[in-house]
Design an enzyme around this catalytic site. Structure first.
Site, PDB file in Angstrom:
ATOM      1  N   GLY A 149       9.631  -2.264  -8.410  1.00 53.01           N
ATOM      2  CA  GLY A 149       9.034  -1.718  -6.501  1.00 53.01           C
ATOM      3  C   GLY A 149       8.922  -0.272  -6.658  1.00 53.01           C
ATOM      4  CB  CYS A 150       7.497   2.681  -4.384  1.00 56.19           C
ATOM      5  SG  CYS A 150       7.330   1.460  -2.770  1.00 56.19           S
ATOM      6  CE1 TYR A 151      10.966   3.569   0.524  1.00 55.15           C
ATOM      7  CE2 TYR A 151       9.439   1.524   1.024  1.00 55.15           C
ATOM      8  CZ  TYR A 151       9.816   2.632   1.071  1.00 55.15           C
ATOM      9  OH  TYR A 151       9.365   3.275   2.546  1.00 55.15           O
ATOM     10  CB  SER A 154      12.462   6.873  -5.700  1.00 52.90           C
ATOM     11  OG  SER A 154      13.033   5.712  -4.329  1.00 52.90           O
TER      12      SER A 154
END
Length: 347
Positions: A149-151, A154
């Site tokens: 996932g993107c979160y 990061s």
């Protein structure tokens, strides 16, 4: 030339995949699919493809039959069945959805209200942030890659060096992430209406209920000796794309800002896509926009011996489509950064 296909090509991630893959020297995009826009030209859905690509949205069986590697850009709950079909054709599958991200079925039931319908497939899959898992892909014989996932991407890139270096009081981790509205997908909802987002900033899924929470903890615990629990609060900001994750943790000992910066710089010194910024710099979303890069800045609050890490990515690229291509490159034994070398736009 590697033949690739995209299932779910008319969502934001699917369209970003197509944009990036068209510039990839080692692949040929053979087919795309869409349920909503079946039999329509992709250029009629996204005008940026007009006069450049004339692919028609087909059904998923056509995409599978024409491709060596298939990308799935679908909502959770749809990828397991698709993976089962793809593997029968002896093709490779890169899932940008959530179906293969969580290793534990009970966790998947709790957070996604769904069981593993094809349990044996999970043994053939690997969750991969390339900076941490590339050797497993290279050395293994995996048929399915679970794209993070993107979160979690990061956050993991910003936090794992400190976890692996034993700097962190693991029970003190607080994460504040801010994302552009493309992270919500193309399907319209009240929360991503222009009038709801513009000139506004709001936290959502407060109280540890965001579905990325177990994925974040899973990747942290892969490198930690303790059972880490985090406090994670996502925010929606009036931007099209980008994520800024601000990560706070208490230090286990007395470490200077300079020593922490050296640890991070050493950790990522050979990574193409991760840049540790010079001390005194602040990581900003605009500096990674439209790129597969992650910028990290290191800070310290000396008053309370607390470290602050800022990690920025483009949620559509390093947080989704770009990282999926990075994983495909590893899976197919080609240069990891091929097709992904474009730097961020300056403004």
């Amino acid at each position: 030339m590697i033949k690739v296909g995209i299932i779910g090509a008319t969502g934001y991630v699917g369209a970003e995949l197509l944009r990036l893959l068209l510039n990839h020297e080692a692949v040929s995009v053979e087919a795309i699919s869409s349920v909503t826009f079946k039999d329509e030209l992709i250029s009629s859905v996204y005008k940026n493809f007009s006069g450049i690509v004339d692919l028609i949205c087909e059904d998923e069986d056509s995409v599978i039959s024409k491709s060596d590697v298939i990308f799935g850009a679908l909502p959770h709950g749809l990828s397991e069945r698709l993976a089962s079909k793809i593997l029968k054709y002896r093709k490779k599958f890169i899932d940008i959805g959530a179906d293969f991200r969580l290793k534990n079925e009970e966790s998947y039931i709790k957070w996604y209200n769904k069981r593993f319908d094809y349990k044996p497939l999970h043994e053939k899959s690997i969750y991969s942030i390339p900076e941490f898992h590339r050797n497993k892909i290279i050395e293994g014989n995996y048929e399915i890659i679970a794209n993070p996932g993107c979160y979690p991407t990061s956050i993991a890139l910003g936090l794992i060096p400190a976890i692996k270096s034993n700097l962190v009081n693991e029970q003190s981790i607080i994460i504040d992430s801010k994302s552009g509205v493309t992270g919500s997908g193309r399907k319209l909802s009240l929360g991503n209406h222009f009038v709801e987002c513009n000139e506004s900033l709001n936290a959502y899924s407060l109280g540890g209920v965001h579905r990325h929470t177990p994925e974040i903890e899973q990747i942290i615990n892969e490198f930690s000796d303790t059972n880490v629990k985090i406090t994670f609060t996502p925010h929606l900001v009036p931007l099209n794309r980008g994520i800024l994750s601000t990560i706070y943790f208490d230090l286990k000992g007395e470490y200077s800002l300079e020593s922490i910066h050296k640890i991070y710089s050493k950790f990522y010194e050979n990574e193409y896509f991760v840049k540790v910024l010079p001390l005194g710099s602040n990581a900003k979303i605009k500096d990674v926009k439209n790129s597969n890069y992650c910028n990290i800045s290191i800070h310290k609050d000396n008053r309370c011996n607390r470290c602050i890490i800022c990690s920025v990515i483009d949620n559509m690229v390093k947080g989704a489509a770009g990282q999926a291509i990075q994983n495909m490159n590893l899976l197919m034994g080609i240069e990891e950064n091929k097709g992904l070398k474009s730097i961020a736009t300056a403004f």
